[in-house]
Write a protein that holds these residues in place. Structure first.
Motif: not given
Length: 229
Positions: A50-56, A65-74, A220-229
């Protein structure tokens, strides 16, 4: 040997502590009880996702593989506003029906396209015996979407003979990936996923780094994106 065991135990304890904290961080997106089983994504990995979605500013996400993550992303998409899409792929039609009912109950159907893709032989697999989601079904649904985040937590890869079943995801989607894409692979403690991550590093042209304390994932990340660690 004792030192190795001691180190593994400490990692497990630290990750359990981080999972507890992550559940608290997820609380604003929690709406009632969810069946969070042992096969579900860890809370810490979900927070990372979720941090990856917001920050980048990830706007086109494919989830294997649908599941708990599907609901939280939605839920997060609903909070962030329009212009985002989640394609969630799974081979289990009954499970997708349950998820669709929950998405409908929460008014989130428009945020997600659930894709039922049965497992079939693939030419993009680790070997000639590999099975993966029905690629024709996926192509018909996703079409020319430009993917900036790929989250791989399926299909099942937890038994002898299917350990490499998740490998196909990157070869199949690579031509559809954005220049600054991020790929997250769950279950980094398994040998099949370790082999997959090594091969994916070659294909993506970017190293897949093991993030055990961020939820037992490879990133794995390609190009210029913020590392959310």
């Amino acid at each position: 040997m004792l030192r190795i065991i001691d180190k593994l135990i400490k990692k497990d304890i630290l990750l359990e502590i981080r999972d507890i904290r992550s559940r608290q961080e997820l609380h604003p997106l929690q709406k009632g009880y969810l069946p969070w089983s042992g096969a579900s994504v860890r809370p810490t990995a979900l927070v990372y996702l979720l941090n990856e979605i917001v920050l980048n500013n990830r706007r086109c996400i494919v989830e294997c593989g649908a599941g708990v993550s599907t609901l939280f992303i939605a839920r997060l998409f609903n909070q962030l506003g329009e212009g985002r899409k989640l394609y969630s792929i799974d081979h289990d039609a009954n499970w997708l029906t349950i998820l669709k009912q929950e998405l409908k109950r929460e008014g989130l159907v428009g945020q997600v396209e659930l894709i039922h893709a049965p497992l079939k032989p693939t030419d993009n697999g680790w070997d000639s015996w590999s099975e993966w989601y029905d690629e024709k079904v996926i192509e018909k649904s996703i079409k020319k979407a430009k993917i900036d985040l790929l989250f791989v937590d399926g299909p099942p890869a937890n038994k002898p003979g299917i350990e490499m079943s998740r490998y196909t995801a990157l070869p199949f989607f690579l031509g559809r990936m954005d220049e600054t894409c991020c790929v997250i692979l769950d279950d980094a403690d398994r040998e099949g996923e370790r082999k997959t991550a090594r091969k994916w590093s070659e294909k993506l042209g970017a190293e897949f780094k093991e993030q055990i304390l961020n939820g037992n994932i490879f990133v794995g990340r390609r190009g210029d994106s913020y590392n959310v660690m």
